[in-house]
Design a protein around this motif. Structure first.
Motif, PDB file in Angstrom:
ATOM      1  N   THR A  52      -6.563  -0.572  -9.295  1.00  0.00           N
ATOM      2  CA  THR A  52      -7.318  -1.488  -8.442  1.00  0.00           C
ATOM      3  C   THR A  52      -7.243  -1.055  -6.981  1.00  0.00           C
ATOM      4  N   ASN A  53      -8.399  -1.028  -6.325  1.00  0.00           N
ATOM      5  CA  ASN A  53      -8.493  -0.698  -4.902  1.00  0.00           C
ATOM      6  C   ASN A  53      -7.742   0.580  -4.536  1.00  0.00           C
ATOM      7  N   SER A  54      -7.844   1.589  -5.378  1.00  0.00           N
ATOM      8  CA  SER A  54      -7.161   2.850  -5.128  1.00  0.00           C
ATOM      9  C   SER A  54      -8.170   3.977  -4.980  1.00  0.00           C
ATOM     10  N   LYS A  55      -7.725   5.070  -4.365  1.00  0.00           N
ATOM     11  CA  LYS A  55      -8.587   6.238  -4.165  1.00  0.00           C
ATOM     12  C   LYS A  55      -7.876   7.482  -4.682  1.00  0.00           C
ATOM     13  N   ASP A  87      -3.947  -0.669  -4.526  1.00  0.00           N
ATOM     14  CA  ASP A  87      -3.953  -0.313  -3.104  1.00  0.00           C
ATOM     15  C   ASP A  87      -3.228   0.997  -2.809  1.00  0.00           C
ATOM     16  N   SER A  88      -3.577   2.047  -3.547  1.00  0.00           N
ATOM     17  CA  SER A  88      -2.918   3.339  -3.367  1.00  0.00           C
ATOM     18  C   SER A  88      -3.931   4.438  -3.110  1.00  0.00           C
ATOM     19  N   PHE A  89      -3.480   5.460  -2.421  1.00  0.00           N
ATOM     20  CA  PHE A  89      -4.310   6.619  -2.121  1.00  0.00           C
ATOM     21  C   PHE A  89      -3.574   7.858  -2.608  1.00  0.00           C
ATOM     22  N   PHE A  90      -4.267   8.653  -3.450  1.00  0.00           N
ATOM     23  CA  PHE A  90      -3.703   9.888  -3.983  1.00  0.00           C
ATOM     24  C   PHE A  90      -4.554  11.049  -3.469  1.00  0.00           C
ATOM     25  N   ASP A  91      -3.962  11.956  -2.711  1.00  0.00           N
ATOM     26  CA  ASP A  91      -4.693  13.095  -2.156  1.00  0.00           C
ATOM     27  C   ASP A  91      -4.003  14.391  -2.553  1.00  0.00           C
ATOM     28  N   ARG A  99       0.840  -1.201   0.000  1.00  0.00           N
ATOM     29  CA  ARG A  99       0.000   0.000   0.000  1.00  0.00           C
ATOM     30  C   ARG A  99       0.877   1.254   0.000  1.00  0.00           C
ATOM     31  N   HIS A 100       0.456   2.232  -0.841  1.00  0.00           N
ATOM     32  CA  HIS A 100       1.160   3.512  -0.901  1.00  0.00           C
ATOM     33  C   HIS A 100       0.165   4.640  -0.714  1.00  0.00           C
ATOM     34  N   GLU A 101       0.624   5.708  -0.080  1.00  0.00           N
ATOM     35  CA  GLU A 101      -0.172   6.920   0.079  1.00  0.00           C
ATOM     36  C   GLU A 101       0.648   8.087  -0.464  1.00  0.00           C
TER      37      GLU A 101
END
Length: 184
Positions: free
Chosen positions: A57-60, A38-42, A18-20
């Motif tokens: 996949t499974n990212s936001k 499995d990553s989150f980009f904000d 997982r990466h953020e």
């Protein structure tokens, strides 16, 4: 792994964990067919990126800006969320967004040809100045969406909620196509 306030090359990152990404910038990268999981980009900025046929996949994605980028053929339905993002001067042709919650995103000055937004929640989404040739909006909630200066859209008001949506002439005439009437 957490990245913050960095200029990064996504092709150098292994997506085995997982990466953020917070307030990161990704620019001038060819990332065709990259697998992002499995990553989150904000609040990230993507500029002049080619993510065509990328697997997400499974990212936001939250509050991101994507500019002058190619995102052709992406199946966005495999991500967890796409919230308050702006796509400006992008190519999103052949993308799949069906049955997604996309309220308040912006798709402006972009090419979104033959994409699928069917059955999606698109309340207050902006499509201004975009080319929507053969894009499917069937069964979508387009309430308060903005299509001013968009072109080539075909929306059947009998199968999509367009209450308080904004359209501009002459393209707004396309809303009458499904009624099989003649306008002279």
């Amino acid at each position: 792994m957490i990245f913050e306030d960095e200029n990064l090359n996504l092709s150098k990152i292994s997506f085995n964990e997982r990466h953020e990404f917070y307030n990161c910038t990704f620019s001038s990268q060819d990332l065709k067919e990259l697998k992002i999981t499995d990553s989150f980009f904000d609040e990230c900025i993507f500029k002049n990126i080619d993510l065509s046929n990328c697997s997400l996949t499974n990212s936001k994605f939250s509050d991101c800006t994507i500019e002058e980028s190619k995102l052709i053929g992406i199946n966005w339905t495999s991500i967890n969320s796409l919230m308050n993002c702006t796509f400006n001067k992008c190519i999103l042709d052949y993308s799949i967004f069906n049955s997604m919650k996309l309220s308040k995103n912006k798709f402006i000055h972009s090419s979104i040809k033959e994409a699928d937004f069917s059955e999606s929640e698109l309340e207050s989404v902006e499509f201004c100045f975009s080319d929507l040739y053969a894009t499917n909006f069937s069964g979508s909630n387009l309430k308060k969406s903005d299509f001013r200066n968009a072109t080539n859209y075909s929306i059947d008001p009998a199968f999509s909620n367009i209450k308080k949506a904004k359209f501009s002439l002459p393209e707004a005439i396309n809303l009458l196509k499904s009624f099989d009437i003649i306008v002279e």
